[in-house]
Design a protein around this motif. Structure first.
Motif, PDB file in Angstrom:
ATOM      1  N   ALA A   1       0.732 -20.120  15.971  1.00  0.00           N
ATOM      2  CA  ALA A   1       0.427 -20.946  17.134  1.00  0.00           C
ATOM      3  C   ALA A   1       1.377 -20.643  18.291  1.00  0.00           C
ATOM      4  CB  ALA A   1       0.507 -22.426  16.752  1.00  0.00           C
ATOM      5  N   GLN A   2       2.653 -20.399  17.971  1.00  0.00           N
ATOM      6  CA  GLN A   2       3.613 -20.040  19.016  1.00  0.00           C
ATOM      7  C   GLN A   2       3.232 -18.709  19.660  1.00  0.00           C
ATOM      8  OE1 GLN A   2       7.913 -20.625  18.213  1.00  0.00           O
ATOM      9  NE2 GLN A   2       7.272 -21.448  16.245  1.00  0.00           N
ATOM     10  N   SER A   3       2.854 -17.733  18.836  1.00  0.00           N
ATOM     11  CA  SER A   3       2.446 -16.432  19.358  1.00  0.00           C
ATOM     12  C   SER A   3       1.219 -16.565  20.250  1.00  0.00           C
ATOM     13  CB  SER A   3       2.155 -15.478  18.195  1.00  0.00           C
ATOM     14  OG  SER A   3       1.704 -14.226  18.666  1.00  0.00           O
ATOM     15  N   PHE A   4       0.262 -17.395  19.817  1.00  0.00           N
ATOM     16  CA  PHE A   4      -0.955 -17.633  20.609  1.00  0.00           C
ATOM     17  C   PHE A   4      -0.590 -18.275  21.948  1.00  0.00           C
ATOM     18  CE2 PHE A   4      -4.686 -20.140  21.831  1.00  0.00           C
ATOM     19  CZ  PHE A   4      -5.702 -19.214  21.688  1.00  0.00           C
ATOM     20  N   PHE A   5       0.397 -19.158  21.930  1.00  0.00           N
ATOM     21  CA  PHE A   5       0.855 -19.831  23.149  1.00  0.00           C
ATOM     22  C   PHE A   5       1.254 -18.816  24.216  1.00  0.00           C
ATOM     23  CE2 PHE A   5       4.334 -21.394  25.749  1.00  0.00           C
ATOM     24  CZ  PHE A   5       3.942 -22.667  26.129  1.00  0.00           C
TER      25      PHE A   5
ATOM     26  N   ILE B   1       1.992 -27.754  20.040  1.00  0.00           N
ATOM     27  CA  ILE B   1       2.381 -27.784  18.628  1.00  0.00           C
ATOM     28  C   ILE B   1       3.191 -29.048  18.401  1.00  0.00           C
ATOM     29  CG2 ILE B   1       3.598 -26.600  16.760  1.00  0.00           C
ATOM     30  CD1 ILE B   1       3.288 -24.002  18.423  1.00  0.00           C
ATOM     31  N   LEU B   2       2.712 -29.916  17.517  1.00  0.00           N
ATOM     32  CA  LEU B   2       3.398 -31.166  17.204  1.00  0.00           C
ATOM     33  C   LEU B   2       4.094 -31.043  15.855  1.00  0.00           C
ATOM     34  CD1 LEU B   2       0.658 -33.772  18.228  1.00  0.00           C
ATOM     35  CD2 LEU B   2       2.582 -32.960  19.601  1.00  0.00           C
ATOM     36  N   ARG B   3       5.371 -31.418  15.806  1.00  0.00           N
ATOM     37  CA  ARG B   3       6.143 -31.380  14.562  1.00  0.00           C
ATOM     38  C   ARG B   3       6.658 -32.780  14.231  1.00  0.00           C
ATOM     39  NH1 ARG B   3       9.739 -26.100  16.325  1.00  0.00           N
ATOM     40  NH2 ARG B   3       8.109 -24.515  16.075  1.00  0.00           N
TER      41      ARG B   3
ATOM     42  N   THR C   1      -3.615 -34.674  26.860  1.00  0.00           N
ATOM     43  CA  THR C   1      -3.518 -34.893  28.302  1.00  0.00           C
ATOM     44  C   THR C   1      -3.547 -33.561  29.037  1.00  0.00           C
ATOM     45  OG1 THR C   1      -2.158 -36.867  27.922  1.00  0.00           O
ATOM     46  CG2 THR C   1      -2.117 -35.911  30.136  1.00  0.00           C
ATOM     47  N   PRO C   2      -4.398 -33.423  30.052  1.00  0.00           N
ATOM     48  CA  PRO C   2      -4.448 -32.163  30.807  1.00  0.00           C
ATOM     49  C   PRO C   2      -3.076 -31.801  31.376  1.00  0.00           C
ATOM     50  CG  PRO C   2      -6.313 -33.559  31.376  1.00  0.00           C
ATOM     51  CD  PRO C   2      -5.414 -34.389  30.520  1.00  0.00           C
ATOM     52  N   GLY C   3      -2.706 -30.535  31.236  1.00  0.00           N
ATOM     53  CA  GLY C   3      -1.442 -30.047  31.753  1.00  0.00           C
ATOM     54  C   GLY C   3      -0.331 -29.985  30.732  1.00  0.00           C
ATOM     55  N   VAL C   4      -0.488 -30.688  29.606  1.00  0.00           N
ATOM     56  CA  VAL C   4       0.553 -30.690  28.572  1.00  0.00           C
ATOM     57  C   VAL C   4       0.447 -29.434  27.725  1.00  0.00           C
ATOM     58  CG1 VAL C   4       1.364 -31.837  26.481  1.00  0.00           C
ATOM     59  CG2 VAL C   4       0.750 -33.194  28.473  1.00  0.00           C
ATOM     60  N   ARG C   5       1.554 -28.770  27.516  1.00  0.00           N
ATOM     61  CA  ARG C   5       1.621 -27.617  26.615  1.00  0.00           C
ATOM     62  C   ARG C   5       3.047 -27.484  26.097  1.00  0.00           C
ATOM     63  NH1 ARG C   5      -0.442 -22.720  29.014  1.00  0.00           N
ATOM     64  NH2 ARG C   5      -1.593 -23.936  30.547  1.00  0.00           N
ATOM     65  N   GLY C   6       3.207 -26.826  24.952  1.00  0.00           N
ATOM     66  CA  GLY C   6       4.543 -26.601  24.410  1.00  0.00           C
ATOM     67  C   GLY C   6       4.699 -27.144  23.000  1.00  0.00           C
TER      68      GLY C   6
END
Length: 355
Positions: free
Chosen positions: A199-203, A213-215, A263-268
């Motif tokens: 998922a990180q690589s896809f990011f 990605i939620l941990r 939420t639109p705009g959220v990533r990470g």
């Protein structure tokens, strides 16, 4: 402010994204015709249509069912899970097949998917390593391919704070930048670490997709995971001389974090924490459990024998979680997602006894 909060590291982590804009609530999408299972019943939409459907993998798990029952009021929800969905809302489309099958591609080809919520991780430690790998890793790789090919705007992946791994060398609170060492002494978690890294690589490879990605820390409730199973034992094993601080979070608060991640705009990447930290002994005392203290050298052979005889659902590698610390810093989720757990520590602990 408590003494423990005062000791929290003050260094700020590097942010992956700006704070999300507050988006207006979308109009409730019509669910007419959404009950039919055939793929052609899903009306094609533009990939960027904010009124498109949410695609939920693993929708028949506890978290998936709660999430679907919440979100189907806001718009179309499509689920993929080979298990039956008991009590499914009538306007939720459930495709009862294996995520790895070619039919999954047909779901994407039908169009109209505005976001993917990936909850379809296999946690059955009695399944073979081959089954684990093909289901968790190969299946997720296919999902990422479809997300890129069909230009899905959003991807939310539920990972776990367990990817960091418990260790005597861990700092008090691990940030999202900490190495993922959870598989060092727990090979069964290797697939979860690999999914997180994919998922990180896809990011980075697909910045056009808002990947989150939620941990979360240890999830408690009616879920059938190792922490909840352990706390349901009437006489749980404890290790003499060890009483680690642990973090727990209510299953409904995890669902709330998933909703905020859309939420639109959220990533990470975001660590997701509950109402606080507490010694393991305090949790067991709150639940009224009568523990069985065992010297650490004897715990592993004892638990191995019980596991092989299928007399316990607590696997041997989980002993490190009742021995060492693995706590995470949830500051980024508070600041960028606006996430705050709604359930108190007592409510979270007692959730394992819910029917």
């Amino acid at each position: 402010m408590s003494d423990r909060e005062a000791k929290r590291p003050s260094a700020r982590v590097k942010r992956d994204a700006p704070k999300p804009d507050v988006a207006p609530r979308a109009k409730r999408a019509s669910s007419a015709g959404a009950v039919a299972a055939p793929l052609d019943s899903i009306a094609p939409r533009s990939p960027n249509d904010e009124h498109g459907a949410l695609l939920v993998t693993g929708i028949c798990g506890r978290l998936g069912r709660v999430f679907a029952r919440l979100m189907h009021r806001e718009g179309p929800v499509i689920g993929i899970d080979r298990r039956p969905f008991h009590g499914k809302p009538k306007d939720v489309v459930h495709h009862q097949f294996d995520l790895r099958r070619k039919k999954t591609r047909d779901v994407f080809r039908a169009g109209g998917i505005r976001a993917i919520v990936h909850l379809g991780i296999m946690h059955d430690l009695r399944a073979s390593s081959r089954e684990h790998h093909t289901w968790n890793v190969v299946g997720f790789q296919k999902l990422l391919e479809y997300a890129a090919e069909f230009r899905v705007p959003k991807l939310v992946v539920l990972s776990s704070a367990n990817v960091y791994g418990p260790s005597p060398d861990n700092p008090q609170f691990l940030t999202e930048d900490a190495p993922l060492l959870g598989a060092q002494h727990f090979s069964e978690i290797r697939d979860l670490v690999e999914v997180d890294m994919l998922a990180q690589s896809f990011f980075w490879k697909h910045p056009e997709v808002e990947t989150v990605i939620l941990r979360p820390c240890h999830i408690l409730g009616t879920v059938k995971n190792a922490p909840s199973n352990y706390l349901r034992f009437e006489h749980p094993i404890t290790l003499m001389g060890f009483d680690p601080m642990v973090q727990v979070i209510h299953e409904l608060d995890v669902v709330d974090a998933i909703v905020k991640a859309l939420t639109p705009g959220v990533r990470g990447i975001f660590n997701v924490t509950g109402p606080g930290e507490v010694p393991l002994s305090t949790i067991l005392r709150e639940l009224g459990r009568r523990t069985m203290p065992v010297p650490h050298p004897l715990a592993k052979p004892l638990l191995t024998a019980l596991w092989r005889a299928k007399l316990t659902s607590f696997p041997v590698p989980e002993l490190d979680h009742i021995r060492y610390v693995c706590m995470v810093d949830g500051a980024r989720a508070r600041e960028q997602l606006g996430f705050r757990p709604r359930h108190t520590l007592k409510e979270t602990i007692r959730a394992v006894n819910a029917s």
